[in-house]
Design an enzyme around this catalytic site. Structure first.
Site, short mmCIF file in Angstrom:
data_model
loop_
_atom_site.label_atom_id
_atom_site.label_comp_id
_atom_site.label_asym_id
_atom_site.label_seq_id
_atom_site.Cartn_x
_atom_site.Cartn_y
_atom_site.Cartn_z
N GLY A 130 -4.44 0.68 0.88
CA GLY A 130 -3.87 0.53 2.22
C GLY A 130 -4.38 -0.69 2.94
O GLY A 130 -3.79 -1.13 3.93
N ASP A 131 -5.49 -1.26 2.45
CA ASP A 131 -6.03 -2.52 2.97
C ASP A 131 -5.72 -3.69 2.04
O ASP A 131 -5.29 -4.75 2.49
CB ASP A 131 -7.56 -2.41 3.12
CG ASP A 131 -7.98 -1.61 4.33
OD1 ASP A 131 -7.46 -1.88 5.43
OD2 ASP A 131 -8.84 -0.73 4.19
N THR A 132 -5.98 -3.51 0.75
CA THR A 132 -5.92 -4.66 -0.16
C THR A 132 -4.50 -5.12 -0.45
O THR A 132 -4.26 -6.32 -0.60
CB THR A 132 -6.66 -4.35 -1.47
OG1 THR A 132 -6.13 -3.16 -2.06
CG2 THR A 132 -8.15 -4.15 -1.23
#
Length: 407
Positions: free
Chosen positions: A177-179
């Site tokens: 969800g970040d990368t």
């Protein structure tokens, strides 16, 4: 800063924190971009997140920070101080890109919005990654909501098709969800820099974490559109292909993926069930999906009797196959060493060298790499300010006023 690589003529002012923003600028840094990480006077908060080495007396940062802030230089600025904000503006005047992942409105309240900074540098690419995007691109009803990786995974749809059963969605292990949004933002930045170099026109680049996870989970959209239903978790099998997933071995799990009938025939012969290669129940992918229970049971009767290493010998190179690795397995597989994906680097305050993930993007003429560990807070403040023409006297005055800090 890592000074070679395809992006060595790109200068980025990095105002990011946590994972999504720093991962984006790390990707650019690994290809040679000059990253100036702007931190609060006491440093980015993630410096205080472990794991830490046992003999590290400085505790400048732990493994989390080291992993996504290599190849960067650090300047410590107080952006609540008018002089600190003026320093940032002078840095922006010399830069190609600004990247930030604050909650919406923070930079506007500081007088450092895209519109204000574009007055200083019309060719500026101003890039953001937020949970639900920026209002400039569309008014989300969730604009004010804070978001982390798990929120993006949940609302972007990926958790809804991951898990052991339809009733039990599961978080993906790494912070996709970040990368994933970080990678999307890097693509957006490079696209906008290309346009700016060609036309002199900068622009605002906006990435929503939730949007990016939906893009990653693309099949749920066309499945809903074409078939009129919402896909659910289906454990270790695939809804459209068979066999395609995870299968139990004697000492763990392996992945096997047969997306074509030719691969299925090869696999059936390899695990001693040539009779299934051409049978009506299994000859085509559509038949195998209908009879997935038969296919999976037959295959696992074989895989359960073999170790991962034994299956590697039998199936490796014949069909798409891979054992499910632990970190220990990764460290002992020559593939990752030969591809420079396990890189040793220094850690300040420790006598040990540590290992971090290498650069997966390989360019033949302008290869990227890891040329420097993560910086300590403000380690490069003086050098960065001298580079934009500041005198030693002014730097000292800024330090005394609390606008900047050095290592």
């Amino acid at each position: 800063m890592f000074s070679s690589g395809a992006l060595s003529d790109v200068k980025v002012i990095d105002l990011t924190q946590m994972l999504a923003g720093p991962f984006c600028t790390q990707v650019l840094a690994d290809q040679g971009a000059r990253i100036v990480k702007v931190e609060p006077i006491n440093g980015e908060g993630m410096r205080r997140t472990g794991p830490f080495l046992a003999d590290d007396k400085l505790r400048s940062f732990g493994g989390y920070f080291q992993s996504v802030n290599r190849n960067k230089a650090s300047i410590a600025l107080d952006l609540k101080n008018p002089e600190g904000r003026e320093v940032l503006k002078e840095l922006v005047a010399t830069a190609d890109v600004v990247v930030e992942n604050f909650r919406g409105g923070v930079m506007e309240r500081l007088g450092l919005s895209y519109e204000e900074l574009a007055k200083i540098n019309p060719a500026l690419v101003y890039a953001t990654v937020r949970g639900f995007g920026d209002r400039r691109s569309g008014e989300s009803p969730y604009y004010e909501w804070p978001a982390y990786d798990v929120v993006a995974q949940a609302m972007g749809g990926i958790m809804g098709i991951t898990g052991p059963s339809p009733e039990q969605p599961t978080k993906i292990g790494p912070g996709v969800g970040d990368t994933v949004p970080a990678l999307m933002l890097a693509i957006g930045i490079l696209s906008a820099v290309h346009h700016a170099r060609r036309t002199g026109e900068g622009q605002f680049v906006d990435v929503s974490m939730v949007d990016c996870i939906l893009a990653l989970t693309e099949r749920i959209v066309y499945q809903h559109s074409y078939e009129g239903h919402s896909p659910v978790p289906e454990g270790n099998k695939h809804p459209l292909l068979c066999p395609f997933g995870l299968f139990r071995a004697k000492d763990g799990w392996v992945s096997i993926a047969c997306a074509t009938d030719e691969l299925w025939r090869e696999l059936a012969h390899a695990f001693g069930r040539a009779d299934l290669a051409e049978s009506a129940e299994c000859a085509t992918n559509a038949a195998r999906v209908r009879n997935a229970g038969l296919v999976i049971q037959s295959l696992e009767e074989f895989t359960r009797q073999k170790t991962k290493d034994e299956l590697k010998v039998i199936l490796g190179g014949r069909v798409p196959f891979g054992p499910v690795y632990t970190a220990d397995d990764v460290f002992h597989d020559e593939h990752f060493r030969s591809r420079d994906m396990l890189v040793e680097i220094d850690h300040p305050g420790s006598q040990q060298r540590v290992t971090i993930t290498g650069v997966p993007i390989k360019l033949s003429k302008t290869p990227g790499g890891i040329g420097r560990r993560a910086p300590t807070v403000g380690e490069d403040t003086d050098a960065i300010l001298r580079e934009i023409g500041m005198s030693s006297d002014r730097i000292e005055r800024l330090r005394k006023s609390g606008a900047v800090a050095g290592a």
